[in-house]
Scaffold this motif. Structure first.
Motif, short mmCIF file in Angstrom:
data_model
loop_
_atom_site.label_atom_id
_atom_site.label_comp_id
_atom_site.label_asym_id
_atom_site.label_seq_id
_atom_site.Cartn_x
_atom_site.Cartn_y
_atom_site.Cartn_z
N THR A 1 0.83 -1.21 0.00
CA THR A 1 0.00 0.00 0.00
C THR A 1 0.87 1.26 0.00
OG1 THR A 1 -1.74 -1.17 1.19
CG2 THR A 1 -1.81 1.23 1.25
N ALA A 2 1.91 1.26 0.83
CA ALA A 2 2.80 2.42 0.89
C ALA A 2 3.51 2.64 -0.44
CB ALA A 2 3.81 2.24 2.02
N GLN A 3 3.97 1.57 -1.07
CA GLN A 3 4.66 1.71 -2.35
C GLN A 3 3.71 2.13 -3.46
OE1 GLN A 3 7.83 1.92 -2.69
NE2 GLN A 3 8.28 1.29 -0.61
N SER A 4 2.46 1.71 -3.39
CA SER A 4 1.51 2.14 -4.42
C SER A 4 1.22 3.64 -4.29
CB SER A 4 0.23 1.32 -4.38
OG SER A 4 -0.46 1.50 -3.18
N VAL A 5 1.19 4.16 -3.06
CA VAL A 5 1.04 5.61 -2.86
C VAL A 5 2.25 6.32 -3.46
CG1 VAL A 5 1.03 7.44 -1.11
CG2 VAL A 5 -0.43 5.44 -0.83
N ARG A 6 3.44 5.77 -3.20
CA ARG A 6 4.66 6.36 -3.74
C ARG A 6 4.65 6.37 -5.26
NH1 ARG A 6 10.58 3.67 -3.00
NH2 ARG A 6 11.80 5.30 -4.00
N MET A 7 4.22 5.26 -5.87
CA MET A 7 4.17 5.20 -7.34
C MET A 7 3.17 6.19 -7.91
SD MET A 7 4.77 1.22 -8.39
CE MET A 7 3.84 0.39 -7.12
N ARG A 8 2.05 6.39 -7.22
CA ARG A 8 1.05 7.35 -7.67
C ARG A 8 1.62 8.79 -7.64
NH1 ARG A 8 -2.98 5.12 -5.27
NH2 ARG A 8 -2.69 6.14 -3.28
N VAL A 9 2.37 9.12 -6.61
CA VAL A 9 2.97 10.45 -6.51
C VAL A 9 4.05 10.62 -7.57
CG1 VAL A 9 4.40 11.93 -5.02
CG2 VAL A 9 2.41 10.78 -4.08
N ILE A 10 4.84 9.58 -7.81
CA ILE A 10 5.87 9.65 -8.85
C ILE A 10 5.22 9.85 -10.21
CG2 ILE A 10 7.65 8.32 -10.04
CD1 ILE A 10 8.32 7.06 -7.29
N ALA A 11 4.13 9.16 -10.47
CA ALA A 11 3.42 9.32 -11.74
C ALA A 11 2.92 10.75 -11.91
CB ALA A 11 2.26 8.33 -11.84
N GLU A 12 2.44 11.35 -10.81
CA GLU A 12 2.00 12.75 -10.86
C GLU A 12 3.18 13.67 -11.16
OE1 GLU A 12 0.19 16.11 -7.85
OE2 GLU A 12 -0.24 14.01 -7.44
N ASN A 13 4.33 13.39 -10.53
CA ASN A 13 5.53 14.19 -10.80
C ASN A 13 5.92 14.09 -12.26
OD1 ASN A 13 5.74 15.02 -8.13
ND2 ASN A 13 7.27 13.49 -7.60
N LEU A 14 5.92 12.88 -12.80
CA LEU A 14 6.29 12.69 -14.21
C LEU A 14 5.32 13.39 -15.15
CD1 LEU A 14 7.47 8.99 -14.18
CD2 LEU A 14 8.87 10.99 -14.70
N ALA A 15 4.05 13.36 -14.80
CA ALA A 15 3.04 14.00 -15.65
C ALA A 15 3.23 15.52 -15.69
CB ALA A 15 1.64 13.66 -15.15
N ASN A 16 3.80 16.08 -14.64
CA ASN A 16 3.98 17.53 -14.56
C ASN A 16 5.43 17.97 -14.75
OD1 ASN A 16 1.26 18.61 -13.81
ND2 ASN A 16 1.52 17.07 -12.21
N ALA A 17 6.28 17.07 -15.24
CA ALA A 17 7.71 17.36 -15.36
C ALA A 17 7.99 18.53 -16.30
CB ALA A 17 8.46 16.12 -15.82
N ASN A 18 7.19 18.71 -17.32
CA ASN A 18 7.44 19.76 -18.30
C ASN A 18 6.57 21.00 -18.09
OD1 ASN A 18 9.39 18.25 -19.68
ND2 ASN A 18 7.79 17.12 -20.74
N SER A 19 5.98 21.13 -16.92
CA SER A 19 5.11 22.28 -16.69
C SER A 19 5.95 23.53 -16.44
CB SER A 19 4.18 22.02 -15.51
OG SER A 19 4.91 21.95 -14.31
N VAL A 20 5.36 24.64 -16.79
CA VAL A 20 6.02 25.94 -16.60
C VAL A 20 5.08 26.83 -15.79
CG1 VAL A 20 7.36 25.79 -18.72
CG2 VAL A 20 5.13 26.88 -18.77
N SER A 21 5.62 27.89 -15.25
CA SER A 21 4.77 28.81 -14.49
C SER A 21 3.85 29.56 -15.45
CB SER A 21 5.62 29.78 -13.68
OG SER A 21 6.45 30.53 -14.53
N PRO A 22 2.61 29.79 -15.07
CA PRO A 22 1.66 30.47 -15.96
C PRO A 22 1.95 31.96 -16.13
CG PRO A 22 0.61 29.93 -13.88
CD PRO A 22 1.97 29.31 -13.85
N ASP A 23 2.65 32.55 -15.17
CA ASP A 23 3.03 33.96 -15.28
C ASP A 23 4.33 34.15 -14.50
OD1 ASP A 23 2.42 34.76 -12.44
OD2 ASP A 23 0.38 34.28 -13.07
N PRO A 24 4.98 35.27 -14.65
CA PRO A 24 6.29 35.45 -14.00
C PRO A 24 6.26 35.44 -12.47
CG PRO A 24 5.92 37.17 -15.66
CD PRO A 24 4.65 36.40 -15.52
N PHE A 25 5.07 35.56 -11.87
CA PHE A 25 4.98 35.68 -10.42
C PHE A 25 4.46 34.41 -9.74
CE2 PHE A 25 4.06 39.74 -12.51
CZ PHE A 25 5.21 40.42 -12.15
N THR A 26 4.15 33.38 -10.52
CA THR A 26 3.61 32.14 -9.99
C THR A 26 4.62 31.02 -10.15
OG1 THR A 26 1.42 32.87 -10.70
CG2 THR A 26 1.64 30.56 -10.10
#
Length: 135
Positions: free
Chosen positions: A15-40
């Protein structure tokens, strides 16, 4: 050790490792995200921390995904002067997620999950063999 206790410990690890894998998947999905404006800030990498807790019903220590922490490392920058989120020098801030590091963490979480699954299956086989001997 009681076979049911060993199965409980393995299940908590899975169960603990599945939570970890879910968080890692979220990190990977957002790896190429950029800030929407210079202040965020852009997406900040999340890290799961684990803790050992006593299961009073079974009287065993089990592992639990304790809480999510945010990686406090600096955000990266990328030169993109045409982007509306660019600062005065033409740089945008990008997420602090390192895809290679996340893939290594994912592989480690998968191996830990598989090890717990193997331990649970071994306990199940031992329980089954014990029942067969008692017949």
């Amino acid at each position: 050790m009681d076979l049911q206790k060993s199965m409980t410990i393995s299940a908590s690890g899975m169960t603990a490792q599945s939570v970890r894998m879910r968080v890692i998947a979220e990190n990977l999905a957002n790896a190429n995200s950029v800030s929407p404006d210079p202040f965020t800030d852009p997406y900040r990498r999340k890290i799961v921390s684990f803790s050992s807790e006593l299961d009073r019903a079974m009287n065993v220590d089990v592992v639990q995904a304790n809480k999510l922490n945010y990686d406090q490392s600096d955000f990266g920058t990328r030169y993109d002067p045409g982007n509306p989120a660019a600062d005065g020098r033409g740089y945008i801030r990008v997420s602090n997620v390192n895809s290679l590091l996340e893939m290594m963490d994912m592989r480690q979480a998968q191996r830990s999950y598989q090890s717990n699954l193997n331990a649970m299956e071994a306990a199940r086989r031992l329980a089954s063999m014990t029942v067969d001997l008692l017949r």
